[in-house]
Write a protein that holds these residues in place. Structure first.
Motif, PDB file in Angstrom:
ATOM      1  N   PHE A  22       0.719  -0.991   0.093  1.00 42.43           N
ATOM      2  CA  PHE A  22      -0.078   0.117   0.081  1.00 42.43           C
ATOM      3  C   PHE A  22       0.767   1.216   0.036  1.00 42.43           C
ATOM      4  O   PHE A  22       1.786   1.130   0.886  1.00 42.43           O
ATOM      5  CB  PHE A  22      -1.070  -0.092   1.294  1.00 42.43           C
ATOM      6  CG  PHE A  22      -1.817  -1.012   1.163  1.00 42.43           C
ATOM      7  CD1 PHE A  22      -2.973  -1.027   0.460  1.00 42.43           C
ATOM      8  CD2 PHE A  22      -1.529  -2.358   1.827  1.00 42.43           C
ATOM      9  CE1 PHE A  22      -3.851  -2.045   0.179  1.00 42.43           C
ATOM     10  CE2 PHE A  22      -2.597  -3.407   1.640  1.00 42.43           C
ATOM     11  CZ  PHE A  22      -3.718  -3.391   0.635  1.00 42.43           C
ATOM     12  N   ASN A  51      -5.476   7.227   3.090  1.00 40.46           N
ATOM     13  CA  ASN A  51      -6.374   8.498   2.979  1.00 40.46           C
ATOM     14  C   ASN A  51      -7.197   8.433   4.316  1.00 40.46           C
ATOM     15  O   ASN A  51      -7.664   7.235   4.861  1.00 40.46           O
ATOM     16  CB  ASN A  51      -6.922   8.225   1.666  1.00 40.46           C
ATOM     17  CG  ASN A  51      -6.153   8.444   0.476  1.00 40.46           C
ATOM     18  OD1 ASN A  51      -5.054   8.587   0.538  1.00 40.46           O
ATOM     19  ND2 ASN A  51      -6.549   7.584  -0.466  1.00 40.46           N
ATOM     20  N   GLU A  98      -6.264   0.351  -8.351  1.00 44.22           N
ATOM     21  CA  GLU A  98      -5.938   0.364  -7.015  1.00 44.22           C
ATOM     22  C   GLU A  98      -6.782  -0.744  -6.082  1.00 44.22           C
ATOM     23  O   GLU A  98      -7.972  -0.950  -6.394  1.00 44.22           O
ATOM     24  CB  GLU A  98      -6.100   1.764  -6.447  1.00 44.22           C
ATOM     25  CG  GLU A  98      -7.645   2.411  -6.782  1.00 44.22           C
ATOM     26  CD  GLU A  98      -7.633   3.781  -6.432  1.00 44.22           C
ATOM     27  OE1 GLU A  98      -6.449   4.487  -5.916  1.00 44.22           O
ATOM     28  OE2 GLU A  98      -8.881   4.266  -6.591  1.00 44.22           O
ATOM     29  N   LYS A 117      -8.113  -1.153  -2.306  1.00 37.73           N
ATOM     30  CA  LYS A 117      -8.413  -0.182  -1.233  1.00 37.73           C
ATOM     31  C   LYS A 117      -8.710  -1.434  -0.032  1.00 37.73           C
ATOM     32  O   LYS A 117      -9.557  -2.175  -0.205  1.00 37.73           O
ATOM     33  CB  LYS A 117      -9.662   0.709  -1.310  1.00 37.73           C
ATOM     34  CG  LYS A 117      -9.324   1.688  -2.465  1.00 37.73           C
ATOM     35  CD  LYS A 117     -10.355   2.759  -2.712  1.00 37.73           C
ATOM     36  CE  LYS A 117     -10.326   3.546  -3.765  1.00 37.73           C
ATOM     37  NZ  LYS A 117     -11.620   4.394  -3.856  1.00 37.73           N
ATOM     38  N   VAL A 127     -10.865  -0.380   3.464  1.00 35.20           N
ATOM     39  CA  VAL A 127     -11.619   0.669   3.917  1.00 35.20           C
ATOM     40  C   VAL A 127     -12.154   0.458   5.438  1.00 35.20           C
ATOM     41  O   VAL A 127     -12.609  -0.674   5.681  1.00 35.20           O
ATOM     42  CB  VAL A 127     -12.483   1.138   3.103  1.00 35.20           C
ATOM     43  CG1 VAL A 127     -13.543   2.381   3.601  1.00 35.20           C
ATOM     44  CG2 VAL A 127     -12.284   1.283   1.708  1.00 35.20           C
ATOM     45  N   TYR A 174     -12.559  -4.970   1.741  1.00 35.59           N
ATOM     46  CA  TYR A 174     -11.280  -5.302   0.886  1.00 35.59           C
ATOM     47  C   TYR A 174     -11.745  -5.091  -0.400  1.00 35.59           C
ATOM     48  O   TYR A 174     -12.587  -5.812  -0.890  1.00 35.59           O
ATOM     49  CB  TYR A 174     -10.622  -6.595   1.005  1.00 35.59           C
ATOM     50  CG  TYR A 174      -9.454  -6.707   0.091  1.00 35.59           C
ATOM     51  CD1 TYR A 174      -8.242  -6.332   0.447  1.00 35.59           C
ATOM     52  CD2 TYR A 174      -9.442  -7.081  -0.973  1.00 35.59           C
ATOM     53  CE1 TYR A 174      -7.267  -6.654  -0.150  1.00 35.59           C
ATOM     54  CE2 TYR A 174      -8.635  -7.499  -1.971  1.00 35.59           C
ATOM     55  CZ  TYR A 174      -7.246  -7.044  -1.657  1.00 35.59           C
ATOM     56  OH  TYR A 174      -6.397  -7.541  -2.473  1.00 35.59           O
ATOM     57  N   HIS A 180     -16.021   1.721  -5.960  1.00 33.94           N
ATOM     58  CA  HIS A 180     -16.345   2.136  -4.304  1.00 33.94           C
ATOM     59  C   HIS A 180     -16.829   3.309  -3.931  1.00 33.94           C
ATOM     60  O   HIS A 180     -16.536   4.335  -4.604  1.00 33.94           O
ATOM     61  CB  HIS A 180     -14.732   2.002  -3.659  1.00 33.94           C
ATOM     62  CG  HIS A 180     -14.989   2.062  -2.599  1.00 33.94           C
ATOM     63  ND1 HIS A 180     -14.558   3.327  -1.739  1.00 33.94           N
ATOM     64  CD2 HIS A 180     -15.256   1.465  -1.129  1.00 33.94           C
ATOM     65  CE1 HIS A 180     -14.743   3.323  -0.324  1.00 33.94           C
ATOM     66  NE2 HIS A 180     -15.360   2.194  -0.263  1.00 33.94           N
ATOM     67  N   TYR A 198      -8.609   4.591   4.965  1.00 30.79           N
ATOM     68  CA  TYR A 198      -8.267   3.423   4.026  1.00 30.79           C
ATOM     69  C   TYR A 198      -6.955   3.530   3.523  1.00 30.79           C
ATOM     70  O   TYR A 198      -6.311   4.341   3.108  1.00 30.79           O
ATOM     71  CB  TYR A 198      -9.380   3.374   2.896  1.00 30.79           C
ATOM     72  CG  TYR A 198      -9.699   4.789   2.089  1.00 30.79           C
ATOM     73  CD1 TYR A 198      -9.401   4.992   0.923  1.00 30.79           C
ATOM     74  CD2 TYR A 198     -10.467   5.774   2.836  1.00 30.79           C
ATOM     75  CE1 TYR A 198      -9.585   6.082   0.174  1.00 30.79           C
ATOM     76  CE2 TYR A 198     -10.923   6.531   2.017  1.00 30.79           C
ATOM     77  CZ  TYR A 198     -10.338   6.965   0.641  1.00 30.79           C
ATOM     78  OH  TYR A 198     -10.767   8.091  -0.032  1.00 30.79           O
ATOM     79  N   VAL A 212      -4.663   2.404   0.316  1.00 29.76           N
ATOM     80  CA  VAL A 212      -4.638   2.355  -1.029  1.00 29.76           C
ATOM     81  C   VAL A 212      -3.279   1.821  -1.614  1.00 29.76           C
ATOM     82  O   VAL A 212      -2.287   2.399  -1.337  1.00 29.76           O
ATOM     83  CB  VAL A 212      -4.940   3.781  -1.745  1.00 29.76           C
ATOM     84  CG1 VAL A 212      -5.205   3.643  -3.298  1.00 29.76           C
ATOM     85  CG2 VAL A 212      -6.009   4.317  -0.966  1.00 29.76           C
ATOM     86  N   SER A 213      -3.589   0.923  -2.631  1.00 32.63           N
ATOM     87  CA  SER A 213      -2.358   0.359  -3.250  1.00 32.63           C
ATOM     88  C   SER A 213      -1.423   1.009  -4.514  1.00 32.63           C
ATOM     89  O   SER A 213      -0.659   0.628  -4.845  1.00 32.63           O
ATOM     90  CB  SER A 213      -2.543  -1.071  -3.642  1.00 32.63           C
ATOM     91  OG  SER A 213      -3.426  -1.179  -4.922  1.00 32.63           O
ATOM     92  N   TYR A 265      -2.679   8.102  -6.616  1.00 29.86           N
ATOM     93  CA  TYR A 265      -3.719   8.702  -7.415  1.00 29.86           C
ATOM     94  C   TYR A 265      -3.367   9.248  -8.779  1.00 29.86           C
ATOM     95  O   TYR A 265      -2.043  10.004  -8.759  1.00 29.86           O
ATOM     96  CB  TYR A 265      -4.211  10.147  -6.472  1.00 29.86           C
ATOM     97  CG  TYR A 265      -5.356  10.956  -7.319  1.00 29.86           C
ATOM     98  CD1 TYR A 265      -6.490  10.255  -7.653  1.00 29.86           C
ATOM     99  CD2 TYR A 265      -5.242  12.254  -7.673  1.00 29.86           C
ATOM    100  CE1 TYR A 265      -7.406  10.956  -8.356  1.00 29.86           C
ATOM    101  CE2 TYR A 265      -6.001  12.917  -8.390  1.00 29.86           C
ATOM    102  CZ  TYR A 265      -7.277  12.134  -8.527  1.00 29.86           C
ATOM    103  OH  TYR A 265      -8.176  13.108  -9.505  1.00 29.86           O
TER     104      TYR A 265
END
Length: 189
Positions: A44, A48, A70, A72, A74, A112, A119, A132, A134-135, A138
């Motif tokens: 990741f 965020n 990506e 996520k 969360v 996941y 999402h 969350y 994020v892999s 942005y």
């Protein structure tokens, strides 16, 4: 952690396994070994945090196209929200299906979200906060969104949205070309 398969191929809810005593508890929120043993993403690059002041705030349905797709993970850290994912991978047996779960500060459940999924969430309380992993970084040029009330998907939100950005209101219904569905093929692990 307890990994619970969702009805959508490759997506999970994750519950913490708390170890506690009179002082409180301890639980892992992420473990590279445990995620890896499930065949899930372990790298990741961003963490965020989003805060929504009012109940009924809807954020979504967002995703990034490959190669910037990506994953996520969360979690709601304050209040409560209803988290929703939509499978946009054309070669998936659950293509165009959605799944939602309540995430709250109280239940500590996580969602996941695999690559190739849109999402979003709606807040169920005032002052809700999501956190969350994020892999992918942005990438605005690969950002896409799906209209939250697209009739072809049919998401059943538990409450009506009262706050939604203009951008999120105006995402188009599912469109093969705009949403880059051809680029979503081959994402199933």
């Amino acid at each position: 952690m307890k990994f619970n398969k969702s009805p959508l191929e490759g997506a999970y809810t994750i519950d913490l396994e708390k170890r506690g005593d009179e002082r409180g508890f301890f639980a892992r929120v992420f473990c590279e070994n445990e995620f890896g043993a499930q065949g899930l993403e372990t790298r990741f690059v961003q963490i965020n945090n989003s805060s929504s002041a009012k109940r009924g705030t809807l954020r979504g349905m967002h995703f990034q196209l490959p190669p910037e797709g990506e994953v996520k993970v969360v979690r709601c850290i304050k209040g409560s929200l209803y988290d929703v994912i939509v499978d946009l991978r054309p070669d998936s047996p659950t293509f165009k299906q959605w799944f939602g779960a309540e995430l709250s500060a109280e239940n500590r459940r996580m969602m996941y979200v695999p690559r190739g999924f849109a999402h979003g969430f709606i807040t169920l309380t005032d002052d809700a906060e999501a956190f969350y992993l994020v892999s992918a970084f942005y990438a605005p040029h690969e950002e896409r969104g799906l209209r939250y009330n697209d009739p072809a998907i049919g998401i059943e939100w538990p409450i009506a949205p009262t706050e939604i950005s203009e951008k999120d209101q105006n995402w188009p219904d599912l469109d093969v070309e705009f949403h880059g569905l051809e680029r979503m093929k081959g994402l199933i692990r």
